[in-house]
Design a protein around this motif. Structure first.
Motif, PDB file in Angstrom:
ATOM      1  N   GLY A 115       0.828  -1.213   0.000  1.00  0.00           N
ATOM      2  CA  GLY A 115       0.000   0.000   0.000  1.00  0.00           C
ATOM      3  C   GLY A 115       0.857   1.256   0.000  1.00  0.00           C
ATOM      4  N   ILE A 116       1.919   1.246   0.789  1.00  0.00           N
ATOM      5  CA  ILE A 116       2.830   2.389   0.822  1.00  0.00           C
ATOM      6  C   ILE A 116       3.516   2.557  -0.534  1.00  0.00           C
ATOM      7  N   GLN A 117       3.909   1.439  -1.156  1.00  0.00           N
ATOM      8  CA  GLN A 117       4.543   1.513  -2.482  1.00  0.00           C
ATOM      9  C   GLN A 117       3.576   2.094  -3.509  1.00  0.00           C
ATOM     10  N   ARG A 118       2.302   1.651  -3.476  1.00  0.00           N
ATOM     11  CA  ARG A 118       1.307   2.192  -4.413  1.00  0.00           C
ATOM     12  C   ARG A 118       1.113   3.685  -4.188  1.00  0.00           C
ATOM     13  N   GLU A 119       1.060   4.098  -2.922  1.00  0.00           N
ATOM     14  CA  GLU A 119       0.863   5.510  -2.614  1.00  0.00           C
ATOM     15  C   GLU A 119       2.050   6.351  -3.078  1.00  0.00           C
ATOM     16  N   ILE A 120       3.244   5.864  -2.847  1.00  0.00           N
ATOM     17  CA  ILE A 120       4.442   6.587  -3.297  1.00  0.00           C
ATOM     18  C   ILE A 120       4.467   6.674  -4.815  1.00  0.00           C
ATOM     19  N   THR A 121       4.125   5.573  -5.481  1.00  0.00           N
ATOM     20  CA  THR A 121       4.100   5.572  -6.946  1.00  0.00           C
ATOM     21  C   THR A 121       3.064   6.557  -7.479  1.00  0.00           C
ATOM     22  N   SER A 122       1.878   6.575  -6.863  1.00  0.00           N
ATOM     23  CA  SER A 122       0.851   7.509  -7.333  1.00  0.00           C
ATOM     24  C   SER A 122       1.265   8.956  -7.069  1.00  0.00           C
ATOM     25  N   GLN A 123       1.930   9.215  -5.949  1.00  0.00           N
ATOM     26  CA  GLN A 123       2.404  10.567  -5.662  1.00  0.00           C
ATOM     27  C   GLN A 123       3.472  11.004  -6.663  1.00  0.00           C
ATOM     28  N   LEU A 124       4.366  10.089  -7.007  1.00  0.00           N
ATOM     29  CA  LEU A 124       5.397  10.415  -7.993  1.00  0.00           C
ATOM     30  C   LEU A 124       4.783  10.689  -9.363  1.00  0.00           C
ATOM     31  N   GLU A 125       3.801   9.879  -9.750  1.00  0.00           N
ATOM     32  CA  GLU A 125       3.127  10.110 -11.029  1.00  0.00           C
ATOM     33  C   GLU A 125       2.388  11.437 -11.023  1.00  0.00           C
ATOM     34  N   ALA A 126       1.729  11.748  -9.894  1.00  0.00           N
ATOM     35  CA  ALA A 126       1.018  13.027  -9.793  1.00  0.00           C
ATOM     36  C   ALA A 126       1.993  14.195  -9.878  1.00  0.00           C
ATOM     37  N   GLU A 127       3.140  14.063  -9.226  1.00  0.00           N
ATOM     38  CA  GLU A 127       4.142  15.134  -9.285  1.00  0.00           C
ATOM     39  C   GLU A 127       4.689  15.294 -10.701  1.00  0.00           C
ATOM     40  N   GLU A 128       4.881  14.166 -11.374  1.00  0.00           N
ATOM     41  CA  GLU A 128       5.354  14.218 -12.760  1.00  0.00           C
ATOM     42  C   GLU A 128       4.330  14.898 -13.652  1.00  0.00           C
ATOM     43  N   LEU A 129       3.052  14.587 -13.432  1.00  0.00           N
ATOM     44  CA  LEU A 129       2.000  15.246 -14.210  1.00  0.00           C
ATOM     45  C   LEU A 129       1.941  16.740 -13.906  1.00  0.00           C
ATOM     46  N   ARG A 130       2.146  17.106 -12.638  1.00  0.00           N
ATOM     47  CA  ARG A 130       2.165  18.536 -12.295  1.00  0.00           C
ATOM     48  C   ARG A 130       3.304  19.255 -13.006  1.00  0.00           C
ATOM     49  N   GLN A 131       4.471  18.616 -13.061  1.00  0.00           N
ATOM     50  CA  GLN A 131       5.621  19.224 -13.740  1.00  0.00           C
ATOM     51  C   GLN A 131       5.320  19.403 -15.220  1.00  0.00           C
ATOM     52  N   LYS A 132       4.750  18.378 -15.845  1.00  0.00           N
ATOM     53  CA  LYS A 132       4.406  18.482 -17.264  1.00  0.00           C
ATOM     54  C   LYS A 132       3.364  19.571 -17.484  1.00  0.00           C
ATOM     55  N   LEU A 133       2.397  19.649 -16.580  1.00  0.00           N
ATOM     56  CA  LEU A 133       1.371  20.681 -16.690  1.00  0.00           C
ATOM     57  C   LEU A 133       1.977  22.074 -16.563  1.00  0.00           C
ATOM     58  N   LYS A 134       2.906  22.242 -15.637  1.00  0.00           N
ATOM     59  CA  LYS A 134       3.581  23.541 -15.486  1.00  0.00           C
ATOM     60  C   LYS A 134       4.370  23.893 -16.744  1.00  0.00           C
ATOM     61  N   GLU A 135       5.059  22.903 -17.321  1.00  0.00           N
ATOM     62  CA  GLU A 135       5.826  23.159 -18.545  1.00  0.00           C
ATOM     63  C   GLU A 135       4.903  23.565 -19.679  1.00  0.00           C
ATOM     64  N   GLN A 136       3.788  22.839 -19.840  1.00  0.00           N
ATOM     65  CA  GLN A 136       2.841  23.170 -20.895  1.00  0.00           C
ATOM     66  C   GLN A 136       2.218  24.545 -20.663  1.00  0.00           C
ATOM     67  N   GLN A 137       1.918  24.854 -19.403  1.00  0.00           N
ATOM     68  CA  GLN A 137       1.349  26.159 -19.092  1.00  0.00           C
ATOM     69  C   GLN A 137       2.333  27.280 -19.415  1.00  0.00           C
ATOM     70  N   SER A 138       3.609  27.068 -19.090  1.00  0.00           N
ATOM     71  CA  SER A 138       4.599  28.108 -19.393  1.00  0.00           C
ATOM     72  C   SER A 138       4.782  28.255 -20.900  1.00  0.00           C
ATOM     73  N   LYS A 139       4.762  27.138 -21.635  1.00  0.00           N
ATOM     74  CA  LYS A 139       4.853  27.225 -23.093  1.00  0.00           C
ATOM     75  C   LYS A 139       3.653  27.958 -23.666  1.00  0.00           C
ATOM     76  N   LEU A 140       2.466  27.656 -23.128  1.00  0.00           N
ATOM     77  CA  LEU A 140       1.257  28.325 -23.594  1.00  0.00           C
ATOM     78  C   LEU A 140       1.299  29.810 -23.272  1.00  0.00           C
ATOM     79  N   ASP A 141       1.748  30.162 -22.072  1.00  0.00           N
ATOM     80  CA  ASP A 141       1.862  31.573 -21.702  1.00  0.00           C
ATOM     81  C   ASP A 141       2.847  32.303 -22.617  1.00  0.00           C
TER      82      ASP A 141
END
Length: 147
Positions: free
Chosen positions: A45-71
């Motif tokens: 359960g801890i491994q799944r939670e850590i993996t989901s948090q890492l994926e969410a953080e990766e998606l946030r980074q990609k979203l920030k990059e796309q937002q900055s490119k769009l801006d």
């Protein structure tokens, strides 16, 4: 995880049998199995939670990059539109009103040398140059200029 072979398990079983005895060994093995199962479930359960948090953080980074490119692209587009708007506005010094054009046209006509082309041909030539993609049709002004 741990590299435990058959001989190690057999050794632990024999020691457990000697220490706990045959009456308490099955209950102790069952309890140990339940604890091991709980530990495995909590670790997974801890491994799944850590993996989901890492994926969410990766998606946030990609979203920030796309937002900055769009801006950046919106900013460049806005600057392009503003520069086109600024270049299309009259500055005041280079524009003349209709009254100024008629009075200065008379003064310009007196001071400029006489051109060899007629006013009708110069007007049709400028109209022809303004529309380079128009089909080549002969107009009355153009025919009179060639005569």
């Amino acid at each position: 995880m741990l590299d435990i072979g058959f001989l190690e398990l057999l050794l632990v079983g024999v020691v457990g049998l000697l220490v706990l005895g045959p009456e308490r060994l099955p209950r102790a093995a069952r309890t140990a199995g339940l604890w091991i199962g709980r530990i495995k479930r909590s670790v997974s359960g801890i491994q799944r939670e850590i993996t989901s948090q890492l994926e969410a953080e990766e998606l946030r980074q990609k979203l920030k990059e796309q937002q900055s490119k769009l801006d950046d692209s919106v900013k460049r587009a806005r600057q392009g539109v503003e520069s086109l708007g600024d270049s299309g506005k009259p500055t005041g010094a280079g524009t003349r009103s209709d009254n100024d054009a008629s009075t200065s046209g008379e003064a310009d006509a007196d001071s400029s040398p006489v051109s060899s082309s007629s006013p009708a041909s110069s007007a049709s030539d400028s109209a022809f140059r303004a529309q380079p993609n128009s089909p080549d049709t002969s107009s009355p002004d153009r025919d009179s200029a060639t005569r």
